[in-house]
Write a protein that holds these residues in place. Structure first.
Motif, PDB file in Angstrom:
ATOM      1  N   LEU A   1       0.900  -1.303   0.045  1.00  0.00           N
ATOM      2  CA  LEU A   1      -0.046  -0.055   0.062  1.00  0.00           C
ATOM      3  C   LEU A   1       0.892   1.348  -0.083  1.00  0.00           C
ATOM      4  O   LEU A   1       0.540   2.115  -0.794  1.00  0.00           O
ATOM      5  N   ALA A   2       1.997   1.169   0.570  1.00  0.00           N
ATOM      6  CA  ALA A   2       2.827   2.441   0.718  1.00  0.00           C
ATOM      7  C   ALA A   2       3.381   2.530  -0.605  1.00  0.00           C
ATOM      8  O   ALA A   2       3.295   3.743  -1.081  1.00  0.00           O
ATOM      9  N   SER A   3       3.885   1.596  -1.414  1.00  0.00           N
ATOM     10  CA  SER A   3       4.143   1.791  -2.896  1.00  0.00           C
ATOM     11  C   SER A   3       3.280   2.165  -3.631  1.00  0.00           C
ATOM     12  O   SER A   3       3.456   3.132  -4.730  1.00  0.00           O
TER      13      SER A   3
ATOM     14  N   LEU B   1       2.076   2.161   8.037  1.00  0.00           N
ATOM     15  CA  LEU B   1       1.746   2.619   6.847  1.00  0.00           C
ATOM     16  C   LEU B   1       2.264   4.031   6.826  1.00  0.00           C
ATOM     17  O   LEU B   1       3.293   4.446   5.777  1.00  0.00           O
ATOM     18  N   TYR B   2       1.997   4.963   7.581  1.00  0.00           N
ATOM     19  CA  TYR B   2       2.320   6.453   7.340  1.00  0.00           C
ATOM     20  C   TYR B   2       3.688   6.636   7.780  1.00  0.00           C
ATOM     21  O   TYR B   2       4.379   7.653   7.418  1.00  0.00           O
TER      22      TYR B   2
ATOM     23  N   PHE C   1       6.648  10.403   1.835  1.00  0.00           N
ATOM     24  CA  PHE C   1       6.515  11.786   2.157  1.00  0.00           C
ATOM     25  C   PHE C   1       5.390  11.942   3.237  1.00  0.00           C
ATOM     26  O   PHE C   1       5.101  13.195   3.645  1.00  0.00           O
ATOM     27  N   THR C   2       4.956  10.916   3.832  1.00  0.00           N
ATOM     28  CA  THR C   2       3.999  11.144   5.080  1.00  0.00           C
ATOM     29  C   THR C   2       5.041  11.312   6.200  1.00  0.00           C
ATOM     30  O   THR C   2       4.592  11.865   7.104  1.00  0.00           O
TER      31      THR C   2
END
Length: 166
Positions: free
Chosen positions: A17-19, A77-78, A83-84
């Motif tokens: 999901l990060a990708s 995830l974040y 960038f997060t």
């Protein structure tokens, strides 16, 4: 031993999901760093949250997860997304007052809703015959430009916001 596999599965899901999110946002900035100021815009923050939650539910069956597991997944995830992570995006998971403030922001809510619709379409979960103003508009754009619905949705949501940003 089974706990190891569960942990690896969660790590793999977070990485996937990060990708996916990095690819979406990286394309907006042509491979350049995504500015923190952009990420912290309420619409964009809502978009990231909405997309990630929708994908968790659609792809990873997270509706059955405990609140703690969902929160840990989002936090991981974040922190994984470059960038997060660089702008302290995870604050909304750690600061209840900040989360309430964001949740009451109409731009945040619009971004969250737009991203949820995008996630449904991207992951081929759109039910036949569903009518929504955003989907209807994106279908018209897709027909006009001869592109797929997924691309049209991204153009009309986060792409449009980026063009008008600043």
């Amino acid at each position: 031993m089974f706990g190891l596999f569960g942990g690896n599965k969660a790590e793999l899901q977070v990485s996937r999901l990060a990708s996916e999110l990095e690819e979406i946002f990286g394309s907006l900035f042509h491979g350049q760093d995504v500015p923190s100021a952009f990420v912290m815009e309420p619409y964009v923050s809502g978009y990231i949250v909405g997309y990630s939650i929708a994908v968790m539910d659609l792809r990873f069956d997270a509706l059955n997860w405990s609140k703690d597991r969902r929160g840990k997944f989002q936090l991981d995830l974040y922190q994984k997304i470059s960038f997060t992570n660089s702008c302290g995006f995870d604050r909304f998971l750690k600061d209840l007052d900040f989360a309430r403030q964001l949740a009451s922001d109409p731009d945040f809510c619009t971004g969250r809703d737009h991203a949820s619709i995008c996630a449904v379409v991207v992951h081929d979960k759109l039910k036949a015959g569903v009518s929504d103003p955003l989907i209807d508009s994106a279908k018209a754009t897709a027909d006009k430009l001869q592109i797929d619905l997924k691309a049209a949705l991204f153009m009309e949501t986060i792409g449009s916001f980026k063009i008008n940003w600043r």
